[in-house]
Design a protein around this motif. Structure first.
Motif, PDB file in Angstrom:
ATOM      1  N   VAL A 265      -5.640   5.869 -12.830  1.00  0.00           N
ATOM      2  CA  VAL A 265      -5.201   5.886 -11.433  1.00  0.00           C
ATOM      3  C   VAL A 265      -6.314   5.362 -10.535  1.00  0.00           C
ATOM      4  O   VAL A 265      -6.094   4.494  -9.679  1.00  0.00           O
ATOM      5  N   ARG A 266      -7.520   5.868 -10.732  1.00  0.00           N
ATOM      6  CA  ARG A 266      -8.648   5.416  -9.906  1.00  0.00           C
ATOM      7  C   ARG A 266      -8.899   3.920 -10.091  1.00  0.00           C
ATOM      8  O   ARG A 266      -9.162   3.194  -9.114  1.00  0.00           O
ATOM      9  N   ASP A 267      -8.818   3.447 -11.324  1.00  0.00           N
ATOM     10  CA  ASP A 267      -9.085   2.032 -11.598  1.00  0.00           C
ATOM     11  C   ASP A 267      -8.060   1.133 -10.924  1.00  0.00           C
ATOM     12  O   ASP A 267      -8.408   0.082 -10.363  1.00  0.00           O
ATOM     13  N   VAL A 268      -6.794   1.525 -10.974  1.00  0.00           N
ATOM     14  CA  VAL A 268      -5.746   0.709 -10.340  1.00  0.00           C
ATOM     15  C   VAL A 268      -5.912   0.718  -8.825  1.00  0.00           C
ATOM     16  O   VAL A 268      -5.800  -0.322  -8.165  1.00  0.00           O
ATOM     17  N   LEU A 269      -6.189   1.886  -8.270  1.00  0.00           N
ATOM     18  CA  LEU A 269      -6.354   1.982  -6.818  1.00  0.00           C
ATOM     19  C   LEU A 269      -7.559   1.190  -6.326  1.00  0.00           C
ATOM     20  O   LEU A 269      -7.583   0.718  -5.179  1.00  0.00           O
ATOM     21  N   ALA A 270      -8.568   1.018  -7.178  1.00  0.00           N
ATOM     22  CA  ALA A 270      -9.780   0.291  -6.790  1.00  0.00           C
ATOM     23  C   ALA A 270      -9.566  -1.219  -6.756  1.00  0.00           C
ATOM     24  O   ALA A 270     -10.400  -1.949  -6.191  1.00  0.00           O
ATOM     25  N   ILE A 271      -8.471  -1.701  -7.310  1.00  0.00           N
ATOM     26  CA  ILE A 271      -8.189  -3.141  -7.316  1.00  0.00           C
ATOM     27  C   ILE A 271      -7.618  -3.529  -5.960  1.00  0.00           C
ATOM     28  O   ILE A 271      -6.618  -2.965  -5.512  1.00  0.00           O
ATOM     29  N   PRO A 272      -8.233  -4.488  -5.269  1.00  0.00           N
ATOM     30  CA  PRO A 272      -7.735  -4.880  -3.943  1.00  0.00           C
ATOM     31  C   PRO A 272      -6.275  -5.337  -3.996  1.00  0.00           C
ATOM     32  O   PRO A 272      -5.876  -6.071  -4.892  1.00  0.00           O
ATOM     33  N   GLY A 273      -5.501  -4.843  -3.045  1.00  0.00           N
ATOM     34  CA  GLY A 273      -4.113  -5.289  -2.924  1.00  0.00           C
ATOM     35  C   GLY A 273      -3.091  -4.476  -3.691  1.00  0.00           C
ATOM     36  O   GLY A 273      -1.889  -4.676  -3.500  1.00  0.00           O
ATOM     37  N   THR A 274      -3.520  -3.576  -4.565  1.00  0.00           N
ATOM     38  CA  THR A 274      -2.544  -2.768  -5.310  1.00  0.00           C
ATOM     39  C   THR A 274      -1.879  -1.753  -4.379  1.00  0.00           C
ATOM     40  O   THR A 274      -2.510  -1.212  -3.465  1.00  0.00           O
ATOM     41  N   ARG A 275      -0.610  -1.509  -4.652  1.00  0.00           N
ATOM     42  CA  ARG A 275       0.171  -0.526  -3.884  1.00  0.00           C
ATOM     43  C   ARG A 275       1.107   0.193  -4.856  1.00  0.00           C
ATOM     44  O   ARG A 275       2.319   0.026  -4.813  1.00  0.00           O
ATOM     45  N   PRO A 276       0.545   0.974  -5.755  1.00  0.00           N
ATOM     46  CA  PRO A 276       1.359   1.574  -6.816  1.00  0.00           C
ATOM     47  C   PRO A 276       2.193   2.750  -6.320  1.00  0.00           C
ATOM     48  O   PRO A 276       1.968   3.283  -5.229  1.00  0.00           O
TER      49      PRO A 276
END
Length: 393
Positions: A265-276
């Motif tokens: 979760v942290r890794d995905v949120l740290a990617i610019p532009g993600t909106r999971p």
């Protein structure tokens, strides 16, 4: 004597074949009935005229149903499970995400599962007599379920419409405003393992209509760590997982973090532009289940613009009534705000539910009883989801 023995043998063989066919035809149905119970009272949950009137005015959306797993015609009303098109229409559902389930570890639990454990879905697919390639390939297993949804939409376009873009969504909602009862279907995958470690397969799934992808399910896979895997909370997004996320963003696909490990979760949120999104869950601060992510991570998903889908089953709500689901929705609103809460039933996902799709007005009643305003109810029941889809697809 030999001839009699041969006749007896052939008769017994015939009985064995008939028994095998019977198991293949009726066995999976019995499994579904056992795994997807509806715990509604015999007389149903009481729904007032006020709640029923409000419910019929809502635009309702749900992030998660596994009905495609069970190989029944969605156009027919079933006497088991939670969803089909007749019951969704009766419950006034405008948009339903149908996810494909392709692998589930034997002894599945919320704590720790091995990716090498025997698989529950393989014998189910064999018992259902699904096409032979799907017995051996997770990708083919996903595609078989996708094809079933597509065939249903083609057979009854006035009742079921596949949503592949924001334009499709707008067409559906305009039709419903003009009196149509068409249910919009978005195709998703329960975990990224049908990619089979090959980024080219993402295009294959996209071409088959998939617009939502959960990165993991109950075990660690090529994309990274599961909330219930062997890698623990520190197992995050793999290099392949990062490649998949980047490609999904390019394709405007929805990233679902249900079942993802905290580090993923942290890794995905740290990617610019993600909106999971978090498609089906409860709120840990209210129900301290290992299935529910820590509240801080749930809030971080919402802070990135994502939505939180509240599930209906007892394990995530610590209760089996519509009021328990409403209490989880209240807790979610308190945590992330009313603009980031939505529905994520997990219908037909080997879970219990206090009502099926046809009786969804019971939840509207429970939300009214909990003190939510009509505007808040409209947002949670589908308004937030429609806004997100219009901006994301």
């Amino acid at each position: 004597m030999i001839r009699m023995i041969r006749r007896i043998f052939l008769w017994l063989l015939g009985l064995a074949v008939l028994a095998a066919v019977a198991v293949a035809i009726w066995g999976p149905g019995l499994v579904e009935s056992r795994l997807n119970p509806v715990t509604m009272p015999a007389k149903g949950w009481p729904v007032s005229p006020q709640a029923e009137a409000l419910h019929q005015q809502l635009v309702i959306g749900d992030w998660h149903s596994d009905a495609l797993l069970w190989d029944r015609d969605l156009l027919d009303r079933a006497e088991r499970g939670h969803t089909d098109i007749p019951r969704l229409a009766e419950g006034n559902v405008a948009v339903q995400v149908f996810t494909t389930v392709t692998k589930s570890p034997r002894g599945q639990n919320y704590s720790q599962n091995s990716a090498e454990a025997p698989d529950n879905i393989t014998p189910l697919f064999i018992g259902q007599l699904r096409p032979l390639p799907s017995w051996f390939s997770l990708k083919e297993r996903a595609l078989v379920q996708a094809a079933a949804l597509r065939r249903a939409a083609e057979a009854a376009p006035d009742r079921l419409m596949l949503i592949r873009s924001a334009a499709d969504l707008q067409t559906l909602l305009e039709a419903r405003q003009n009196g149509a009862q068409t249910v919009g279907a978005i195709l998703g995958s329960e975990g990224g393992h049908p990619l089979e470690g090959n980024i080219a397969n993402l295009q294959v799934l996209y071409g088959a209509g998939f617009r939502l992808l959960g990165l993991t399910h109950f075990f660690d896979n090529e994309l990274g760590g599961s909330l219930h895997g062997e890698g623990g909370s520190g197992s995050g997004l793999s290099d392949f997982g990062r490649e998949v996320v980047a490609e999904m963003m390019d394709k405007r696909m929805i990233i679902d973090l249900a079942h993802a490990s905290p580090q993923m979760v942290r890794d995905v949120l740290a990617i610019p532009g993600t909106r999971p999104i978090l498609s089906h869950t409860g709120i840990h601060g209210r129900c301290a289940s290992p299935r529910n992510l820590p509240d801080g991570l749930v809030k971080a998903i919402a802070d990135k613009g994502g939505l939180i889908g509240i599930g209906y089953w007892a394990d995530v709500n610590c209760g089996k009534t519509p009021a328990d689901i409403a209490a989880s929705i209240q807790a979610a609103i308190a945590l992330v705000g009313e603009d980031h809460v939505s529905l994520g039933s997990d219908y037909d996902g080997s879970v219990d539910a206090p009502f099926d799709a046809a009786h969804l007005a019971a939840l509207t009643q429970a939300l009214l009883d909990a003190g939510l305003t009509d505007q808040q109810i409209a947002k949670v029941m589908g308004g937030n989801m429609m806004r997100y889809l219009a901006q994301t697809l």
